[in-house]
Design an enzyme around this catalytic site. Structure first.
Site, PDB file in Angstrom:
ATOM      1  N   GLY A 110     -11.045   3.976   4.672  1.00 59.72           N
ATOM      2  CA  GLY A 110     -11.494   5.310   5.002  1.00 59.72           C
ATOM      3  C   GLY A 110     -11.922   6.144   3.816  1.00 59.72           C
ATOM      4  O   GLY A 110     -12.157   7.339   3.942  1.00 59.72           O
TER       5      GLY A 110
ATOM      6  N   ASN B 148     -10.993  -1.622  14.969  1.00 60.16           N
ATOM      7  CA  ASN B 148      -9.819  -0.775  15.176  1.00 60.16           C
ATOM      8  C   ASN B 148     -10.299   0.657  15.394  1.00 60.16           C
ATOM      9  O   ASN B 148     -10.712   1.334  14.464  1.00 60.16           O
ATOM     10  CB  ASN B 148      -8.903  -0.863  13.948  1.00 60.16           C
ATOM     11  CG  ASN B 148      -7.659   0.002  14.089  1.00 60.16           C
ATOM     12  OD1 ASN B 148      -7.342   0.487  15.166  1.00 60.16           O
ATOM     13  ND2 ASN B 148      -6.947   0.185  12.993  1.00 60.16           N
TER      14      ASN B 148
ATOM     15  N   GLU C  14      -1.702   2.205   7.717  1.00 59.48           N
ATOM     16  CA  GLU C  14      -1.403   3.519   8.282  1.00 59.48           C
ATOM     17  C   GLU C  14      -0.063   3.520   8.995  1.00 59.48           C
ATOM     18  O   GLU C  14       0.645   4.538   8.999  1.00 59.48           O
ATOM     19  CB  GLU C  14      -2.535   3.949   9.218  1.00 59.48           C
ATOM     20  CG  GLU C  14      -3.815   4.266   8.457  1.00 59.48           C
ATOM     21  CD  GLU C  14      -5.063   4.324   9.307  1.00 59.48           C
ATOM     22  OE1 GLU C  14      -6.135   4.544   8.734  1.00 59.48           O
ATOM     23  OE2 GLU C  14      -4.958   4.118  10.534  1.00 59.48           O
TER      24      GLU C  14
ATOM     25  N   HIS D 172      -0.531  -2.658   9.754  1.00 57.09           N
ATOM     26  CA  HIS D 172      -1.627  -1.844   9.226  1.00 57.09           C
ATOM     27  C   HIS D 172      -1.061  -0.799   8.257  1.00 57.09           C
ATOM     28  O   HIS D 172       0.010  -0.247   8.476  1.00 57.09           O
ATOM     29  CB  HIS D 172      -2.390  -1.163  10.363  1.00 57.09           C
ATOM     30  CG  HIS D 172      -3.689  -0.569   9.941  1.00 57.09           C
ATOM     31  ND1 HIS D 172      -3.769   0.636   9.283  1.00 57.09           N
ATOM     32  CD2 HIS D 172      -4.962  -1.018  10.072  1.00 57.09           C
ATOM     33  CE1 HIS D 172      -5.043   0.914   9.030  1.00 57.09           C
ATOM     34  NE2 HIS D 172      -5.784  -0.083   9.493  1.00 57.09           N
TER      35      HIS D 172
ATOM     36  N   GLU E  79      -6.382  -5.745   3.588  1.00 52.21           N
ATOM     37  CA  GLU E  79      -6.946  -4.400   3.589  1.00 52.21           C
ATOM     38  C   GLU E  79      -6.448  -3.632   2.366  1.00 52.21           C
ATOM     39  O   GLU E  79      -5.343  -3.104   2.375  1.00 52.21           O
ATOM     40  CB  GLU E  79      -6.604  -3.657   4.880  1.00 52.21           C
ATOM     41  CG  GLU E  79      -5.160  -3.805   5.361  1.00 52.21           C
ATOM     42  CD  GLU E  79      -4.758  -2.693   6.315  1.00 52.21           C
ATOM     43  OE1 GLU E  79      -5.625  -2.117   6.975  1.00 52.21           O
ATOM     44  OE2 GLU E  79      -3.551  -2.386   6.353  1.00 52.21           O
TER      45      GLU E  79
ATOM     46  N   SER F 192     -13.379  -0.230   4.503  1.00 50.17           N
ATOM     47  CA  SER F 192     -14.734   0.341   4.419  1.00 50.17           C
ATOM     48  C   SER F 192     -15.817  -0.732   4.472  1.00 50.17           C
ATOM     49  O   SER F 192     -16.831  -0.650   3.775  1.00 50.17           O
ATOM     50  CB  SER F 192     -14.879   1.194   3.153  1.00 50.17           C
ATOM     51  OG  SER F 192     -13.996   2.302   3.199  1.00 50.17           O
TER      52      SER F 192
ATOM     53  N   LYS G  83      -8.569   3.180  16.230  1.00 46.71           N
ATOM     54  CA  LYS G  83      -7.552   4.162  15.812  1.00 46.71           C
ATOM     55  C   LYS G  83      -7.420   5.255  16.875  1.00 46.71           C
ATOM     56  O   LYS G  83      -7.475   4.963  18.074  1.00 46.71           O
ATOM     57  CB  LYS G  83      -7.876   4.693  14.420  1.00 46.71           C
ATOM     58  CG  LYS G  83      -8.042   3.560  13.392  1.00 46.71           C
ATOM     59  CD  LYS G  83      -8.188   4.045  11.977  1.00 46.71           C
ATOM     60  CE  LYS G  83      -8.369   2.849  11.043  1.00 46.71           C
ATOM     61  NZ  LYS G  83      -8.439   3.268   9.620  1.00 46.71           N
TER      62      LYS G  83
END
Length: 249
Positions: free
Chosen positions: A172, A11, A96, A94, A166, A212, A13
């Site tokens: 991150g 991904n 985010e 996701h 996730e 990560s 992003k």
């Protein structure tokens, strides 16, 4: 035991300028034929058409789309436009998108339905924030996400879904779930799928780890019985690290 597909998805992003993206995709595509797993790349949407013409075995996906076929949704890409691009996958749920763009379980459900109704395969993301992990209710939290947005679909449809666990606290942050934590959650998710759809389907579903995952921990994570690959963020932005992760099986 059924041999599940091994998948490593990148991904990108909102990263990489056009020339950088072009170089990265070509490097990945050139090496892909020698790998023992499937590679999926989710670049920024503006690069999808230029990559679509490249010959190779790397699968392409889109990071986001709107479930409507058309309409007054400024800045969005419709599911019909996704179909027109002839992409292999869409990314749904996701963290985010859930957190930064306030996508609810009900809206994510709409996106799941739109993808499947248009015969587009999907990677469905689920995972818990730090406070839920520390409370010990992480599996209950993920169960709620699955039941609210995914588990309404049919047995034939769930076979088109890849699930990505996730942990939000590991995205991150440089903090990664241990192999034991990842295996616990992946086994728990597979058990939830089994209760809903039966043992055969549960054994077929690929479940990826995203949080990560990098060249240092991929081999240990991928050695877990219920971890079938990874959804990679930062380490997917360089061909050397992305391909090293793909070679970790």
């Amino acid at each position: 035991m059924i041999a599940r597909r091994k998948i490593v998805a990148g991904n990108w992003k909102m990263n990489l300028l056009p020339a950088e993206a072009d170089v990265l995709f070509k490097e990945i595509n050139a090496a892909n034929r020698a790998l023992s797993c499937d590679l999926v790349v989710f670049p920024p949407a503006i690069y999808l058409q230029q990559f679509g013409g490249e010959k190779g075995t790397t699968f392409l996906g889109i990071q986001n789309f709107h479930p409507a076929k058309k309409g007054a949704f400024t800045g969005e890409i419709s599911i019909a436009q996704v179909v027109g691009l002839k992409l292999n996958y869409v990314l749904i749920g996701h963290s985010e998108r859930r957190i930064d763009f306030s996508e609810s379980n009900s809206f994510i459900k709409e996106k799941v339905d739109a993808a499947l109704q248009n015969d587009v395969k999907l990677i469905f993301c689920c995972g818990e924030p730090l406070e839920i992990r520390e409370s010990g209710k992480h599996l209950d939290f993920v169960k709620e996400q699955l039941e609210a947005s995914l588990f309404h679909i049919s047995e034939s449809e769930i076979r088109k879904v890849i699930i990505a666990y996730e942990p939000i606290w590991a995205i991150g942050t440089g903090r990664t779930a241990s192999a034991a934590q990842a295996e616990e959650m992946h086994k728990g998710i597979r058990t939830l799928v089994e209760k809903k759809y039966g043992a055969k389907i549960a054994e077929e579903i690929s479940i990826l780890y995203g949080g990560s995952c990098n060249t240092s921990n991929a081999k240990e994570l991928f050695s877990c019985p219920n971890v079938d690959g990874g959804l990679i963020g930062g380490a997917a932005l360089e061909a050397s690290s992305f391909l090293a992760i793909a070679n970790s099986f």
